[in-house]
Design an enzyme around this catalytic site. Structure first.
Site, PDB file in Angstrom:
ATOM      1  N   ASP A  18      15.749  -0.668  20.352  1.00 49.89           N
ATOM      2  CA  ASP A  18      16.450  -0.187  19.123  1.00 49.89           C
ATOM      3  C   ASP A  18      17.142   1.473  19.804  1.00 49.89           C
ATOM      4  OD1 ASP A  18      15.229  -1.946  17.149  1.00 49.89           O
ATOM      5  OD2 ASP A  18      13.381  -1.005  17.671  1.00 49.89           O
TER       6      ASP A  18
ATOM      7  N   HIS B  74      20.709  -6.000  16.478  1.00 49.31           N
ATOM      8  CA  HIS B  74      21.648  -4.975  16.641  1.00 49.31           C
ATOM      9  C   HIS B  74      22.559  -4.456  15.376  1.00 49.31           C
ATOM     10  CE1 HIS B  74      22.839  -8.592  18.841  1.00 49.31           C
ATOM     11  NE2 HIS B  74      23.978  -8.403  18.475  1.00 49.31           N
TER      12      HIS B  74
END
Length: 430
Positions: A13, A41
């Site tokens: 992340d 993503h």
């Protein structure tokens, strides 16, 4: 021959999708080399958010080839769904290529993932229940089903029948769970295979031919170094190798063809799921960072744990992944804080250490040693150069580079492409 690897340097992340998308503008081939649809993503294009889990970020460049390499475990159901999502958004996928050697995630992998996690009770590792671990287990046990097998009706039926019989015995005898139906799985997943057949090929040939022809190839990692099965916080890790070394195994490209490794990190730290996190914040500062940074998992939706920037973690990532350049994201999230902190070392039982211990018991006893810097109040989301940053923000960025020991090539002050600022072109320096 020009190649760049993008790796996450924390627990995932970090904004790899954004940086991959940014670097993709100058690449001709973009490839994923490990992981599966457990990694989400987010890419922002002209103010519009696109959330992907399996297909490489380069898919948004129709003139470039996007590759799902042999090291990725592919859930055909998720892949078909993601393809449909892109088509509905007007994005072409004619430029997608999928390795025929990639392994397939099937319903029994997902069911086993859930059952194993439930059985751990308080010792859960926080898996996304996407079947990733069980699929890699089958791969290592040499009983996995590959994309090439999925496309052959007879071979798929034979291998599915054998594997499902074994898994159903496990479900019934060990977990007292409902067995799965062969016919339903075979019919559904063979159909998925036919839907993706047009994209399937030997991607190692595509990648090596591109490199041999002098084309620019970008390799995109999923998760982060601290989730690597060998170098991460084991057992609170993923089942593959996000480190840069995973490229050679997961793509079929030799190590001599890798030129640069870009490590992506945030100006603070976040983590989804359980596991060690020495700089984790439990106060109002942590809550503020979580809300301002929208720290909720792309795949799970779970609130992410957040903490101060940890240079011990970053130096570990630099070392084991051979990072040559750093991309620093989300500096804007820290705006408005009176002070910002960087962990420079740990206190372990009264001893100062600057390495990341392998022992979970030692990690529990590690206390972060902080260096405190003055914060900044200005809105920096419109900043377009390092000189435009407030002095305190500029000093923070520079200090991170010094502590990690890697030059910063780009820094970001927001999620948009235009909010990524170049200090040094990675491609030009090769």
């Amino acid at each position: 021959m020009t190649s760049v690897v993008v790796v996450g340097t924390q627990w995932g992340d970090e904004g790899k999708g954004k940086i991959t998308d940014f670097l993709s503008a100058d690449a001709e081939v973009i490839a994923r080399y490990q992981g599966g649809d457990n990694a989400g993503h987010t890419i922002v294009i002209d103010g519009k958010k696109f959330k992907l889990h399996l297909i490489p970020s380069g898919i948004f460049f129709p003139q470039k080839i996007s590759v799902i390499g042999n090291g990725v475990v592919v859930n055909p159901k998720s892949l078909v769904k993601e393809l449909a999502y892109l088509h509905d958004e007007g994005v072409t996928t004619d430029n997608l290529r999928i390795s025929d050697r990639a392994h397939v995630i099937l319903p029994y992998h997902i069911q086993l993932d859930q059952l194993q996690e439930d059985a751990k009770g308080d010792n859960k590792i926080g898996t996304t229940i996407k079947g990733i671990g069980p699929a890699y287990m089958d791969k290592a046990a040499r009983v996995g089903i590959r994309i090439a097998d999925l496309l052959d009706k007879d071979i798929f039926a034979e291998r599915l029948r054998i594997n499902l019989a074994e898994k159903n015995r496990l479900f019934e005898k060990m977990y007292d769970s409902t067995p799965l139906d062969f016919d339903a799985i075979f019919e559904e997943y063979y159909a998925y295979g036919q839907e993706i057949k047009q994209y399937v090929t030997d991607t190692s040939v595509i990648l090596n031919d591109a490199l041999d022809a002098g084309k620019r190839v970008l390799f995109e990692g999923a998760q982060g170094v601290m989730l690597d099965i060998d170098q991460g916080t084991y057992p609170f890790v993923t089942s593959s190798n996000p480190v840069a070394g995973g490229v050679t195994i997961g793509s079929g490209v030799g190590p001599s063809k890798i030129n640069k490794v870009v490590g992506v990190c945030k100006a603070y730290t976040s983590r989804v799921g359980d596991g060690p996190f020495p700089t984790e914040l439990f106060d109002e500062v942590g809550e503020r960072i979580r809300e301002v940074g929208h720290e909720y998992g792309t795949t799970t939706g779970r609130p992410r744990r957040v903490g101060w920037f940890d240079s011990v973690v970053m130096r570990h990532s630099r070392r084991v992944s051979g990072i040559t350049n750093l991309s620093l994201n989300s500096i804007d999230v820290l705006s408005g804080l009176d002070a910002v902190k960087i962990c420079v070392a740990y206190d372990l039982d009264g001893e100062r250490i600057d390495y990341y211990p392998a022992s979970l018991e030692q990690l529990k006893r590690c206390k972060p040693i902080y260096e405190e810097l003055p914060g900044w109040q200005e809105d920096i989301t419109g900043v377009r150069s390092l000189d435009e940053l407030p002095e305190n923000a500029r000093n923070y960025v520079r200090r991170i580079g010094e502590l990690v020991g890697v030059r910063i090539s780009t820094f970001s002050v927001g999620p948009g492409r235009e909010q990524t600022n170049i200090l040094e072109s990675v491609w030009a320096s090769i």
